[in-house]
Design a protein around this motif. Structure first.
Motif, PDB file in Angstrom:
ATOM      1  N   ILE B 393      25.608  -8.320 -22.965  1.00 39.86           N
ATOM      2  CA  ILE B 393      26.214  -9.479 -22.295  1.00 39.86           C
ATOM      3  C   ILE B 393      26.694 -10.484 -23.349  1.00 39.86           C
ATOM      4  CG2 ILE B 393      24.995  -9.308 -20.085  1.00 39.86           C
ATOM      5  CD1 ILE B 393      22.918 -11.266 -21.109  1.00 39.86           C
ATOM      6  N   PRO B 394      27.757 -11.268 -23.001  1.00 41.68           N
ATOM      7  CA  PRO B 394      28.333 -12.186 -23.994  1.00 41.68           C
ATOM      8  C   PRO B 394      27.335 -13.218 -24.515  1.00 41.68           C
ATOM      9  CG  PRO B 394      29.794 -11.974 -22.095  1.00 41.68           C
ATOM     10  CD  PRO B 394      28.526 -11.268 -21.737  1.00 41.68           C
ATOM     11  N   SER B 395      26.361 -13.616 -23.660  1.00 42.41           N
ATOM     12  CA  SER B 395      25.470 -14.694 -24.082  1.00 42.41           C
ATOM     13  C   SER B 395      24.380 -14.212 -25.040  1.00 42.41           C
ATOM     14  CB  SER B 395      24.852 -15.372 -22.865  1.00 42.41           C
ATOM     15  OG  SER B 395      24.224 -14.416 -22.048  1.00 42.41           O
ATOM     16  N   GLU B 396      24.289 -12.896 -25.295  1.00 38.39           N
ATOM     17  CA  GLU B 396      23.303 -12.431 -26.278  1.00 38.39           C
ATOM     18  C   GLU B 396      24.007 -11.847 -27.491  1.00 38.39           C
ATOM     19  OE1 GLU B 396      19.783 -10.534 -25.223  1.00 38.39           O
ATOM     20  OE2 GLU B 396      19.432 -11.847 -23.515  1.00 38.39           O
ATOM     21  N   MET B 397      23.874 -12.546 -28.616  1.00 42.10           N
ATOM     22  CA  MET B 397      24.477 -12.070 -29.856  1.00 42.10           C
ATOM     23  C   MET B 397      23.839 -10.744 -30.259  1.00 42.10           C
ATOM     24  SD  MET B 397      24.370 -13.878 -33.525  1.00 42.10           S
ATOM     25  CE  MET B 397      25.446 -15.266 -33.246  1.00 42.10           C
ATOM     26  N   GLN B 398      24.657  -9.836 -30.744  1.00 45.22           N
ATOM     27  CA  GLN B 398      24.179  -8.523 -31.172  1.00 45.22           C
ATOM     28  C   GLN B 398      24.384  -8.385 -32.675  1.00 45.22           C
ATOM     29  OE1 GLN B 398      22.778  -6.220 -29.114  1.00 45.22           O
ATOM     30  NE2 GLN B 398      22.959  -7.759 -27.497  1.00 45.22           N
ATOM     31  N   SER B 399      23.707  -7.400 -33.276  1.00 42.81           N
ATOM     32  CA  SER B 399      23.991  -7.128 -34.679  1.00 42.81           C
ATOM     33  C   SER B 399      23.850  -5.651 -34.971  1.00 42.81           C
ATOM     34  CB  SER B 399      23.074  -7.940 -35.589  1.00 42.81           C
ATOM     35  OG  SER B 399      21.766  -7.431 -35.528  1.00 42.81           O
ATOM     36  N   VAL B 400      24.587  -5.196 -35.969  1.00 41.18           N
ATOM     37  CA  VAL B 400      24.413  -3.839 -36.502  1.00 41.18           C
ATOM     38  C   VAL B 400      24.237  -3.969 -38.012  1.00 41.18           C
ATOM     39  CG1 VAL B 400      25.683  -2.547 -34.745  1.00 41.18           C
ATOM     40  CG2 VAL B 400      26.931  -3.530 -36.679  1.00 41.18           C
ATOM     41  N   ASN B 401      23.570  -2.991 -38.609  1.00 45.49           N
ATOM     42  CA  ASN B 401      23.404  -2.998 -40.052  1.00 45.49           C
ATOM     43  C   ASN B 401      24.324  -1.969 -40.676  1.00 45.49           C
ATOM     44  OD1 ASN B 401      21.486  -4.855 -41.241  1.00 45.49           O
ATOM     45  ND2 ASN B 401      20.038  -3.968 -39.779  1.00 45.49           N
ATOM     46  N   ILE B 402      25.073  -2.374 -41.669  1.00 41.72           N
ATOM     47  CA  ILE B 402      25.881  -1.413 -42.414  1.00 41.72           C
ATOM     48  C   ILE B 402      25.143  -1.122 -43.721  1.00 41.72           C
ATOM     49  CG2 ILE B 402      28.095  -1.015 -43.574  1.00 41.72           C
ATOM     50  CD1 ILE B 402      29.464  -2.349 -41.355  1.00 41.72           C
ATOM     51  N   ARG B 403      24.786   0.157 -43.900  1.00 46.66           N
ATOM     52  CA  ARG B 403      24.035   0.531 -45.090  1.00 46.66           C
ATOM     53  C   ARG B 403      24.974   0.766 -46.266  1.00 46.66           C
ATOM     54  NH1 ARG B 403      22.221   4.297 -41.554  1.00 46.66           N
ATOM     55  NH2 ARG B 403      23.165   5.885 -42.887  1.00 46.66           N
ATOM     56  N   LYS B 404      24.408   0.578 -47.455  1.00 48.38           N
ATOM     57  CA  LYS B 404      25.210   0.729 -48.679  1.00 48.38           C
ATOM     58  C   LYS B 404      25.848   2.122 -48.770  1.00 48.38           C
ATOM     59  CE  LYS B 404      25.156  -0.330 -53.593  1.00 48.38           C
ATOM     60  NZ  LYS B 404      26.020  -1.513 -53.612  1.00 48.38           N
ATOM     61  N   ASP B 405      25.055   3.149 -48.378  1.00 50.80           N
ATOM     62  CA  ASP B 405      25.582   4.521 -48.503  1.00 50.80           C
ATOM     63  C   ASP B 405      26.792   4.767 -47.589  1.00 50.80           C
ATOM     64  OD1 ASP B 405      22.999   4.638 -46.650  1.00 50.80           O
ATOM     65  OD2 ASP B 405      24.408   6.156 -45.950  1.00 50.80           O
ATOM     66  N   MET B 406      26.882   4.014 -46.468  1.00 50.22           N
ATOM     67  CA  MET B 406      28.035   4.168 -45.569  1.00 50.22           C
ATOM     68  C   MET B 406      29.318   3.659 -46.225  1.00 50.22           C
ATOM     69  SD  MET B 406      26.660   2.602 -42.001  1.00 50.22           S
ATOM     70  CE  MET B 406      25.340   3.290 -41.026  1.00 50.22           C
TER      71      MET B 406
END
Lengths: 117, 420
Positions: B393-406
């Motif tokens: 939902i828009p009211s909950e900020m999300q996050s993803v992690n980008i790893r160095k190997d990617m």
């Protein structure tokens, strides 16, 4: 009787249907929803936060809370007790400002500091 | 001109600024100054007397002032200097600051600067509500400050426009203090607040929530001194008002809880490039802005939902600023992230692979509620990671992690959310 509730455990917000006699919960997607549904119809509890006037300080108000959640039906009685009271600086976070509020066994404690003027 | 020099100057002493100071200090920077416009540290937390803060950071539920108090105590263990009651009026790309307080005009110079000025509320002008322009129309956060810091109740019969968390929490607070909240009105077909706040701030007090409605008129009393009536109307899927759907509320106050905007006047003066999506600075993964040595964190960078995340972002900015002060600028190539389908924004906007240690978090919000979807990280047009989500939902900020190997050999990076 059935009661309709929104589960507050996660953003999914399942619409719960709780039978208040048999304490069966429908519409939940996990165990947390079931526990929440039952506790909401049997003994709902809430934290109450408010403010109290503080004397002898640059601050006008000091913020307060119940030391643990109180019965939901006592919310306005607790607020009434808080509104009767004035306190005097110095106040430190955690100081007990009213003990055993409304005979609940729960205290009203300060959540901000107020230094003396 | 004589300038007071410091290694690190932090503008703003709220949760972001305090966390940045503590982490920069831990990273070995000794000469740090926080400039704060209020008379105490803590920023907006001081008026947020409700609980629910710090569940991630301290593993317990604190009120706003308690959360601020914990950080102020940690700050006291350091030699970080604080200049309170002081307003920064200008900043330039040479990292020169002008600040005003009761002693007069102060000129300061930092080797590095951290922007931590927070955000402000959108007001009536920002959303162009028709009707009479009279007293009694104020923002929810202002009402909260009047109530919790200054001891004034702003009205007795209140309508609230916007169902974000500030609006909901203010609805409960004013109810407890004896006001009658007649309605919370939301233009979207869904609420923009947490379920917990819908239940504990509205349902607990039988305050009705009108979804897909907005304020269509504000009427003044006879003497034209104060709001007397607020009229709301239903809106269609394009948020246009549907005629003949009016509901009238006799009230003395209309509170607005219609969004927050990062407070970036100083950043603009310094020539920092802003992202039109976040309305905060455009930053790379070490939170450095487009101006070398100036970093940004907290709500001035992107509007957060949780203070815990503000503190974490502040800590990251503090470490980056410390590295910059110690090692100078390491020029390295950055990759601009592409904002994929269903996303409102990405923050940071640029990744510099050489500066990523293990991994780097990327924050985002979705444009609308989405069920059964997945978050894809796409590098060089290939999906390198896909995360399933039951609901976003828009009211909950999300996050993803980008790893160095990617990031090995990465030329373009895109993040998207798509339906399964």
């Amino acid at each position: 009787m059935t009661k309709n509730l929104i589960c507050i455990n996660c953003p999914r917000g399942c619409n719960l249907e709780v039978d208040t006699e048999t304490l069966t919960v429908k519409g939940n997607s996990c165990i947390k929803g079931k526990d929440y549904g039952i506790s909401e119809v049997t003994h709902p509890k809430r934290m109450v936060t408010s403010t109290m006037p503080v004397l002898n300080s640059k601050k006008i108000l000091v913020s307060v809370k119940t030391s643990s959640p109180i019965n939901k039906e006592d919310i306005f009685n607790v607020i009434k007790e808080i509104n009767k009271k004035k306190v005097s600086a110095p106040i430190k976070i955690g100081d007990i400002l009213i003990s055993n509020v409304c005979n609940s066994g729960i205290n009203i404690v300060a959540t901000s500091n107020a230094e003396e003027k | 001109m004589n300038k007071e020099k410091h290694d690190l100057i932090i503008i703003g002493g709220g949760p972001a600024g305090i966390a940045a100071a503590i982490s920069a200090n831990k990273a070995g920077i000794k000469d740090i100054l926080i400039i704060e416009r209020d008379n105490i540290l803590g920023g907006i937390l001081n008026q947020c007397i409700h609980n629910g803060f710090g569940l991630h950071r301290f593993k317990e539920e604190l009120t706003g002032p308690e959360y601020a108090g914990r950080y102020v105590e940690l700050l006291k263990e350091t030699k970080v200097k604080v200049l309170s009651n002081t307003m920064v009026t200008s900043l330039n790309a040479k990292k020169e600051i002008t600040a005003i307080n009761s002693k007069g005009v102060n000129h300061l110079l930092g080797k590095a600067i951290i922007l931590a000025m927070g955000c402000r509320e959108r007001s009536r002008g920002a959303i162009s509500i028709p009707g009479d322009r009279v007293a009694g129309v104020i923002t929810a956060g202002a009402a909260q400050r009047y109530c919790n810091i200054d001891g004034y109740l702003v009205g007795k019969k209140v309508v609230i426009l916007g169902s974000g968390d500030i609006g909901l929490i203010t609805a409960r607070r004013l109810t407890l203090e004896g006001a009658k909240v007649l309605a919370v009105v939301e233009i979207c077909p869904y609420s923009n607040g947490l379920n917990r706040n819908i239940v504990q701030c509205l349902n607990d007090f039988d305050i009705p929530l009108y979804l897909s409605h907005t304020v269509s008129n504000i009427k003044a009393n006879k003497n034209h001194t104060r709001v007397e009536e607020v009229i709301i109307s239903k809106v269609d899927e394009n948020k246009n008002i549907i005629p003949n759907t009016e509901i009238s509320f006799k009230c003395d106050t209309l509170l607005l809880s219609v969004g927050l905007i990062p407070e970036n006047e100083l950043s603009i003066k310094a020539g920092i490039i802003l992202d039109p999506r976040t309305k905060g600075a455009l930053v790379s993964n070490n939170l450095e802005t487009s101006v070398e040595g100036i970093f940004a964190c907290g709500n001035v960078l992107q509007v957060h939902d949780l203070v815990d995340n503000v503190s974490l972002e502040g800590e990251r900015a503090g470490i980056s600023a410390a590295n910059y002060i110690k090692e100078g600028n390491k020029k390295s190539k950055g990759i601009k992230l592409e904002v994929g389908e269903n996303l409102l924004y990405l923050c940071p906007q640029i990744i510099k692979p050489s500066s990523v240690v293990d991994s780097t978090p990327i924050f985002f919000r979705v444009k609308k509620p989405l069920d059964n979807c997945k978050i894809n990280i796409i590098i060089n047009n290939e999906i390198v990671s896909s995360i399933n989500k039951i609901k976003l939902i828009p009211s909950e900020m999300q996050s993803v992690n980008i790893r160095k190997d990617m990031l090995k050999g990465a030329k373009n990076i895109k993040i998207e959310v798509i339906k399964k």
